[in-house]
Design an enzyme around this catalytic site. Sequence first.
Site, PDB file in Angstrom:
ATOM      1  CG  HIS A 280      41.013 -36.330 -68.732  1.00 37.98           C
ATOM      2  ND1 HIS A 280      40.217 -35.820 -69.731  1.00 37.98           N
ATOM      3  CD2 HIS A 280      41.685 -35.269 -68.227  1.00 37.98           C
ATOM      4  CE1 HIS A 280      40.400 -34.506 -69.817  1.00 37.98           C
ATOM      5  NE2 HIS A 280      41.293 -34.149 -68.925  1.00 37.98           N
TER       6      HIS A 280
ATOM      7  CE  LYS B 116      40.549 -25.035 -69.771  1.00 38.38           C
ATOM      8  NZ  LYS B 116      40.747 -26.434 -69.411  1.00 38.38           N
TER       9      LYS B 116
ATOM     10  NE  ARG C 142      47.697 -31.829 -70.649  1.00 43.79           N
ATOM     11  CZ  ARG C 142      46.625 -31.116 -70.917  1.00 43.79           C
ATOM     12  NH1 ARG C 142      45.893 -31.392 -71.965  1.00 43.79           N
ATOM     13  NH2 ARG C 142      46.285 -30.117 -70.147  1.00 43.79           N
TER      14      ARG C 142
ATOM     15  CB  SER D  99      39.166 -31.563 -73.349  1.00 47.26           C
ATOM     16  OG  SER D  99      39.306 -32.501 -72.318  1.00 47.26           O
TER      17      SER D  99
END
Length: 164
Positions: free
Chosen positions: A20, A44, A94, A132
């Site tokens: 990030h 999440k 990504r 993360s």
Amino acid sequence: MNNKKIAVYPGSFDPITLGHVDIIQRVARLYDQLIVLVAESSTKTSLMTVSERMDLIRQSFLGENNIHVDFHMGGLTVDYARKAGASVIVRGLRAVVDFEYELSMANINKTLAPEIETVLVFASPEYYFVSSRAVKELVRNGGDAARFVPAHVIKPLVDKFRST
Ligand code: ADP
């Protein structure tokens, strides 16, 4: 009229990673102001509170005056962007698996707010596999996350797993 070019970078940032940080630093050079927007994810459950996540982001960019941190509890990112006067939503890409989701979100957002562009930025190769979620798994199992998150994130992260 305000001609400042403002971009919003939304995400969970639970916690902020070097992936990030890399995106934020690269993108902040392109705009007058970049707002890092901590949003609660509906899919999440988060480890850190919104204010903890915001603090860790702020500490990553001390002295960088065009990077701001804000939060958004529910609601659409495009609505936040409009209110903030932002013309761009930034997302990081990504692996190929990010692509479908980001394409779908970008198209939905384009339909809702044609005046706002989604800008996708590729992860730098060294952070391609950093997430993360993976960092949390690593720390939960006693691993050292020093190569994946800013130094000040380590202790709060380790403490979270001690207290849970
Ligand atoms: P979300 O919770 O929306 O999946 P995150 O909070 O993990 O997203 O990340 C916010 C944005 O940053 C997303 O666009 C995500 O693809 C991107 N991102 C996450 N990790 C990296 C990384 N290592 N390199 C580049 N972009 C990343």
